[in-house]
Each structure stands twice: as C-alpha cells, then as structure tokens.
Design an enzyme around this catalytic site. Structure first.
Site, PDB file in Angstrom:
ATOM      1  N   GLU A 147      33.539 -13.045 -28.119  1.00 39.70           N
ATOM      2  CA  GLU A 147      33.603 -12.198 -26.932  1.00 39.70           C
ATOM      3  C   GLU A 147      34.216 -13.004 -25.804  1.00 39.70           C
ATOM      4  OE1 GLU A 147      29.431 -11.177 -26.474  1.00 39.70           O
ATOM      5  OE2 GLU A 147      29.715  -9.335 -27.613  1.00 39.70           O
TER       6      GLU A 147
ATOM      7  N   CYS B   4      20.030 -17.994 -26.304  1.00 37.18           N
ATOM      8  CA  CYS B   4      20.604 -18.379 -27.602  1.00 37.18           C
ATOM      9  C   CYS B   4      21.281 -19.744 -27.529  1.00 37.18           C
ATOM     10  CB  CYS B   4      21.594 -17.318 -28.054  1.00 37.18           C
ATOM     11  SG  CYS B   4      22.854 -16.985 -26.813  1.00 37.18           S
TER      12      CYS B   4
ATOM     13  N   GLU C  30      26.772 -11.464 -32.400  1.00 35.55           N
ATOM     14  CA  GLU C  30      26.428 -12.673 -31.623  1.00 35.55           C
ATOM     15  C   GLU C  30      24.980 -13.000 -31.950  1.00 35.55           C
ATOM     16  OE1 GLU C  30      28.388 -14.469 -29.842  1.00 35.55           O
ATOM     17  OE2 GLU C  30      30.130 -13.146 -29.686  1.00 35.55           O
TER      18      GLU C  30
ATOM     19  N   ASN D  10      16.243 -11.111 -24.333  1.00 30.67           N
ATOM     20  CA  ASN D  10      16.115 -12.359 -23.564  1.00 30.67           C
ATOM     21  C   ASN D  10      16.846 -12.340 -22.227  1.00 30.67           C
ATOM     22  OD1 ASN D  10      18.517 -12.415 -25.103  1.00 30.67           O
ATOM     23  ND2 ASN D  10      18.626 -14.621 -24.880  1.00 30.67           N
TER      24      ASN D  10
HETATM   25  P1  NAD Z   1      16.501  -8.736 -32.760  1.00 36.21           P
HETATM   26  O1  NAD Z   1      17.556  -8.950 -33.780  1.00 36.21           O
HETATM   27  O2  NAD Z   1      15.117  -8.574 -33.180  1.00 36.21           O
HETATM   28  O3  NAD Z   1      16.847  -7.440 -31.890  1.00 36.21           O
HETATM   29  C1  NAD Z   1      18.068  -7.297 -31.206  1.00 36.21           C
HETATM   30  C2  NAD Z   1      18.353  -5.816 -31.033  1.00 36.21           C
HETATM   31  O4  NAD Z   1      18.564  -5.234 -32.315  1.00 36.21           O
HETATM   32  C3  NAD Z   1      17.218  -5.030 -30.389  1.00 36.21           C
HETATM   33  O5  NAD Z   1      17.753  -4.049 -29.541  1.00 36.21           O
HETATM   34  C4  NAD Z   1      16.533  -4.404 -31.591  1.00 36.21           C
HETATM   35  O6  NAD Z   1      15.827  -3.240 -31.287  1.00 36.21           O
HETATM   36  C5  NAD Z   1      17.734  -4.105 -32.473  1.00 36.21           C
HETATM   37  N1  NAD Z   1      17.419  -3.956 -33.898  1.00 36.21           N
HETATM   38  C6  NAD Z   1      16.407  -4.509 -34.613  1.00 36.21           C
HETATM   39  N2  NAD Z   1      16.459  -4.114 -35.892  1.00 36.21           N
HETATM   40  C7  NAD Z   1      17.528  -3.294 -36.011  1.00 36.21           C
HETATM   41  C8  NAD Z   1      18.109  -2.572 -37.081  1.00 36.21           C
HETATM   42  N3  NAD Z   1      17.594  -2.604 -38.319  1.00 36.21           N
HETATM   43  N4  NAD Z   1      19.218  -1.835 -36.862  1.00 36.21           N
HETATM   44  C9  NAD Z   1      19.775  -1.800 -35.621  1.00 36.21           C
HETATM   45  N5  NAD Z   1      19.262  -2.462 -34.550  1.00 36.21           N
HETATM   46  C10 NAD Z   1      18.150  -3.200 -34.744  1.00 36.21           C
HETATM   47  O7  NAD Z   1      16.673  -9.932 -31.731  1.00 36.21           O
HETATM   48  P2  NAD Z   1      15.768 -10.233 -30.461  1.00 36.21           P
HETATM   49  O8  NAD Z   1      14.492 -10.822 -30.945  1.00 36.21           O
HETATM   50  O9  NAD Z   1      15.750  -9.045 -29.566  1.00 36.21           O
HETATM   51  O10 NAD Z   1      16.636 -11.344 -29.718  1.00 36.21           O
HETATM   52  C11 NAD Z   1      16.536 -12.685 -29.963  1.00 36.21           C
HETATM   53  C12 NAD Z   1      17.664 -13.135 -30.846  1.00 36.21           C
HETATM   54  O11 NAD Z   1      18.923 -12.838 -30.243  1.00 36.21           O
HETATM   55  C13 NAD Z   1      17.678 -14.649 -31.053  1.00 36.21           C
HETATM   56  O12 NAD Z   1      17.977 -14.915 -32.398  1.00 36.21           O
HETATM   57  C14 NAD Z   1      18.810 -15.112 -30.162  1.00 36.21           C
HETATM   58  O13 NAD Z   1      19.406 -16.326 -30.527  1.00 36.21           O
HETATM   59  C15 NAD Z   1      19.770 -13.987 -30.293  1.00 36.21           C
HETATM   60  N6  NAD Z   1      20.721 -13.977 -29.182  1.00 36.21           N
HETATM   61  C16 NAD Z   1      22.018 -14.326 -29.431  1.00 36.21           C
HETATM   62  C17 NAD Z   1      22.935 -14.365 -28.385  1.00 36.21           C
HETATM   63  C18 NAD Z   1      24.369 -14.734 -28.598  1.00 36.21           C
HETATM   64  O14 NAD Z   1      25.169 -14.434 -27.725  1.00 36.21           O
HETATM   65  N7  NAD Z   1      24.728 -15.342 -29.711  1.00 36.21           N
HETATM   66  C19 NAD Z   1      22.499 -14.065 -27.089  1.00 36.21           C
HETATM   67  C20 NAD Z   1      21.165 -13.732 -26.885  1.00 36.21           C
HETATM   68  C21 NAD Z   1      20.272 -13.680 -27.942  1.00 36.21           C
END
Ligand code: NAD
Length: 486
Positions: A467, A286, A252, A154
């Site tokens: 963080e 997020c 996060e 995002n």
């Molecule tokens: P996601 O969990 O699908 O993917 C995030 C990352 O994890 C990607 O690089 C993905 O390739 C990797 N990943 C996926 N499966 C994995 C596994 N089994 N092992 C290791 N890595 C793996 O999330 P997304 O769809 O890319 O992002 C959206 C989500 O992120 C939303 O839930 C959003 O709220 C959250 N987010 C949180 C914050 C925060 O600071 N709290 C900030 C931004 C986004």
C-alpha cells in the site's frame, strides 16, 4: 455520554443509518464494562450495502479526480474539526491513551484523505512506441467497482481511512467492515459524509463479526476486490473464501519485528526509540519491535539501560497525559499476551520488568480494565513460541548475537517479514544488512518514519501486496494495455 447509557451504533448504507436487529457488546477496555452495542450484521446487511455501492459507482467513477479530491479534502477538514471528539472516542473504544489518539490516530486519519486527494491528481500511465510496427501502446487505469475493506482494532480509524481514501479517490465505491471491537469512530465518521459531499452509497459501513459480516463481504460475488488488514490466520480464511471468485487481494498482516543493535550504535538514541517501538500503543502496532538482538560486546550494558528505560514507560488510565500506555483491547487478548510471559518463564527466561513485577497504579474504577505494564524478557531461545509468534502486546525480548551474519540469520528466522530496525553508525553495514533482511520495511537509526508515497507491506507471512501512494492506486484500479496501429 451519560454514565450507564449505552451507545448504540447503526450500519451506514446508501447514505442512511440503518438499525440492525442483532447486536454485539463492545467493552470499554479501561474499565471492562460494556458501553456500546455494535450491529451484528450478516448477509442481508452486506447485500444491501453492496447494492448501494453498485448503484453509486457509475456516478462517482465518472467524476474527475479533482472533483473527488475536493470531497476527500472536505472530509479531512471535518475530521480535523472534530479531532478532540474523535480522539476521546477512539481512546474509550480501544483502550489507547487519549494523547496517542489525539497525536497519532486522528491526525493521520484526516491526513489519509488529504494525502490521497493530492496523490490521485499526480499519477501518469505508461506509453511505448513500436515505430517498426506502426503502433503506439499505452495503458489506462480504471476503478474496479465495489471495494470490500476489512480493518483491525489496533488503529481503528487510521487503518480504515488508509483504505477508504485511496479506494474512493480512484473512483471506486466501498463497503467497509471495521473490527467489531473498535467500531465507534467509523460510525462517527459516517455522520460527516453528507456534509463532506460524499454521495449516498459511495461509502457504506457494515458493522459486525468477521465470521458473519466479514465472511459475507469476502464471499460476495459482486465485490471484486478485498483490502484486508489483520492477522495472518484470518488472511488464510479470506484467501480460501475469495479464491473461487478470483478476487484481487491486498493482505497486510502480522509481524515479529526485529531490532538489530550493533556495537557502534548511538545507544541513547537507540534505547529511547526502541522502547517506543516496542511499547507504543500497548505494543498493539503491527510494526512494533518484539525481538531485540544486540551485539554481544554491548549486550549487558544495553540490557541494563533498556530495562531502566522500559520501567519509566508508564501504563495507566488512558485519559491521564502522564501515561504512555493505556489498556489492551480485550480480556481475551490480555490473557493471551500474559500467557506468552508465563510460557517464557516456564522455559527458564528472565522477566526484568512489567508483568508480575511492577503493576500499573490504577484507581478503583479501572481495576477491572485490561492493563499490563511494559515487559522485558531475556534468555528465550530463538525457537521458542515467544520468539516466533506475534504477541501483539507490551512485551519485547532481548537476546545477544555475534557478527553481521548471525544478526541477519536471527532476524530472518521467523515466518513473518513485516519490518525491522537496524542500529549502527556504519553506513556500509546498514546498507548490507538492510538489503539482506527479509522484511518489507527497514528503518535504520529510526522507527515509524513514513513517506506515504512509498510502498508499505510485508514479505512472507506478513502480507501480499503493498500500500502507499502509487501502490494503493494500482491496487484500487485495473490496468489495460491499448495498442493503436496507424
Ligand atoms: P483479525 O484478523 O482477527 O481481524 C481483522 C478484521 O478481520 C476484523 O475486522 C475482523 O472482524 C475481520 N475478520 C475476522 N475473521 C474474518 C473472516 N473469516 N472473514 C472476513 N473478515 C474476518 O485481526 P485483529 O486481531 O483485529 O488485528 C490484529 C492483527 O492485525 C495483528 O496480527 C496485526 O499484526 C495485524 N495488523 C497488521 C497491519 C499491517 O499493516 N500489516 C496493521 C495493523 C494490524
């Protein structure tokens, strides 16, 4: 880039670009066309990157914080020097508007390096006297080694640099894996590493799927620490996968962030900010507001004014500076977000604007892009999945409440606990409510105002750890207590 010429990314390992035999298609969300090939890395590539990071660790960690800070500042200068290129690329890769990338993502990416370059110079450790024992106790902090960094799509470069900067400032070396859906700006940043003076192997970037490259990184025995930003579902896999190695984890995760609007709020300011907090970056932050609870005496007025303001939030071609929102990240994600609106309708809710009502005005070349207009819903039960699950798109729900206790109970009635906003002019009330909210961040009469020195992170299913200036430093270092008897 020429039309129809595919951009082909390569991994960055040990200071060199290394091609990968297998690749993943990456789409331009504003057209729905494949425009880039991303390495589909697996164990082999991750192993090579971890080895390069291990080799670079002794030299990098032996440098003084000041020497490391100079390199971080130079990298910040270089990103700023290429701001427009980065902004255009981030917009094309992610679907967000160029304006958002130019004013938020890329400046903040450069600032992340600048902030931690400065912050790392100012930490002190603890000391305690035990005169009766003839002892002096003190703590030292040491970098951990090879840090594994995994980031979402995002805010691609913004969130990746938010991890790389504190990790290397503290003396670690890193292997990072950006989201396979938004890898381009990370790859562009690799091209600046040598010029910035980042020694080979200090920053390694391995591109690919979470289930392959991400999994290999999390399961690598020589990576003692994982900093992850992404969904709660993925965090569960990561926690399980890393448990046998007792890895240090920072998680996060997602949010279902409430806005509490009390009757004494400055309504104009609240509406202007809450439209922004609900829909910025297509609602793909997020911290975006997705549940707006309004005190019943002003509910009808609020809803009318809020819908009118949401209708003015324009969605369309990302390069048009007149648009507030661009395209969502992917076809699958657009369908998922739409399915929540359909679910709300099937449960008898009212959709006031956006999905199914006002459609973005798009030129022919963008007709297959993943666009969705800002959508406001009311009349959804708190127990509905629409009010409980993270939608992560331009959709927000408005609902009434009676009194402070009910407002707090509704706000806390979800499994997430990332952020909340509180709107009231009563200083006593905002202190009381903020204290009772189960969220890591509470913004009162504002949104997304951040002092990077202070902790950032979620409670409950929104995360583990924090963080920020001191918190990131603590996460990316191990502390040791030393006792000396004279
Ligand atoms: P996601 O969990 O699908 O993917 C995030 C990352 O994890 C990607 O690089 C993905 O390739 C990797 N990943 C996926 N499966 C994995 C596994 N089994 N092992 C290791 N890595 C793996 O999330 P997304 O769809 O890319 O992002 C959206 C989500 O992120 C939303 O839930 C959003 O709220 C959250 N987010 C949180 C914050 C925060 O600071 N709290 C900030 C931004 C986004």
């Amino acid at each position: 880039m020429e039309k129809n010429t595919l951009l082909v990314l390569e991994n960055f390992i040990g200071g060199k670009f290394v091609p990968c035999t297998a690749q993943i298609d990456s789409y331009d969300p504003s057209t729905g066309e494949v425009y880039c090939k991303v390495p589909d890395s697996g164990e082999e590539e991750v192993d090579a990157a971890v080895q390069a990071a291990k080799d670079a660790f002794p030299g990098w960690s032996a440098r003084s914080p000041d020497q490391r800070a100079q390199v971080l500042n130079k990298l910040a200068d270089l990103i700023e020097g290429h701001l427009e290129e980065f902004a255009q690329a981030e917009s094309r890769d992610q679907g967000k508007t160029v304006t958002f990338a130019r004013t938020v993502d890329i400046p903040r990416s450069a600032y992340n390096f600048r902030f931690f370059a400065s912050s790392v110079l100012h930490h002190t450790t603890d000391c305690s006297q035990m005169d009766h024992m003839g002892c002096l106790n003190y703590t030292v902090r040491c970098p951990v080694g090879v840090a594994g960094l995994i980031s979402p799509w995002n805010l691609p470069l913004y969130l990746l640099t938010w991890k790389i900067a504190p990790a290397i400032a503290a003396g670690n070396t890193v292997v990072a894996k950006p989201s396979e859906m938004s890898s381009v700006t990370a790859w562009m940043m690799c091209k600046l590493m040598h010029q910035a003076g980042v020694p080979s192997g200090v920053v390694n970037i391995v591109f690919g799927l979470g289930s392959r490259a991400g999994d290999a990184l999390v399961g690598h025995p020589e990576v003692p620490l994982i900093s992850f930003t992404g969904s709660t579902a993925t965090a569960r896999h990561i926690t399980e996968r890393s448990a046998p190695y007792c890895k240090k984890l920072s998680l996060e995760l997602g949010g279902k962030n409430p806005a509490l609007v009390f009757a004494d709020a400055d309504l104009d300011r609240c509406i202007e900010t809450t439209v922004r907090s609900s829909f910025s970056n297509q609602g793909e932050i997020c911290l975006c507001t997705s549940r707006i609870y309004v005190e019943r005496s002003i509910y009808a007025t609020f809803l009318e004014k809020f819908v009118a303001a949401a209708r003015k939030w324009k969605t369309g071609v990302p390069s048009d500076p007149g648009n507030n929102n661009g395209a969502l990240i992917s076809k699958e994600h657009l369908e998922k977000v739409r399915s929540f609106v359909a679910l709300a309708k099937s449960e008898g809710a009212t959709v006031h604007c956006g999905e199914g009502i006002n459609h973005p005005d798009l030129p022919n070349r963008n007709i297959n892009g993943y666009f969705m207009a800002a959508t406001v819903i009311s009349g959804v039960a708190d127990s509905s999945r629409v009010m409980q699950d993270e939608i992560f798109g331009p959709v927000t729900c408005v609902s009434p409440f009676d009194g402070e206790d009910e407002a707090v109970a509704k706000a806390n009635g979800v499994r997430y606990g990332l952020a909340a906003t509180v709107w009231s002019r009563d200083v006593g009330k905002v202190h009381r409510v903020a204290r009772r909210l189960q969220t890591g961040l509470v913004w009162t009469n504002c949104w997304l105002v951040r002092d990077l020195n202070l902790p950032f992170g979620g409670m409950k299913n929104s995360g583990v750890g924090r963080e920020g200036g001191r918190d990131s430093y603590h996460f990316f270092t191990e502390v040791k207590t030393i006792t000396i008897k004279h």
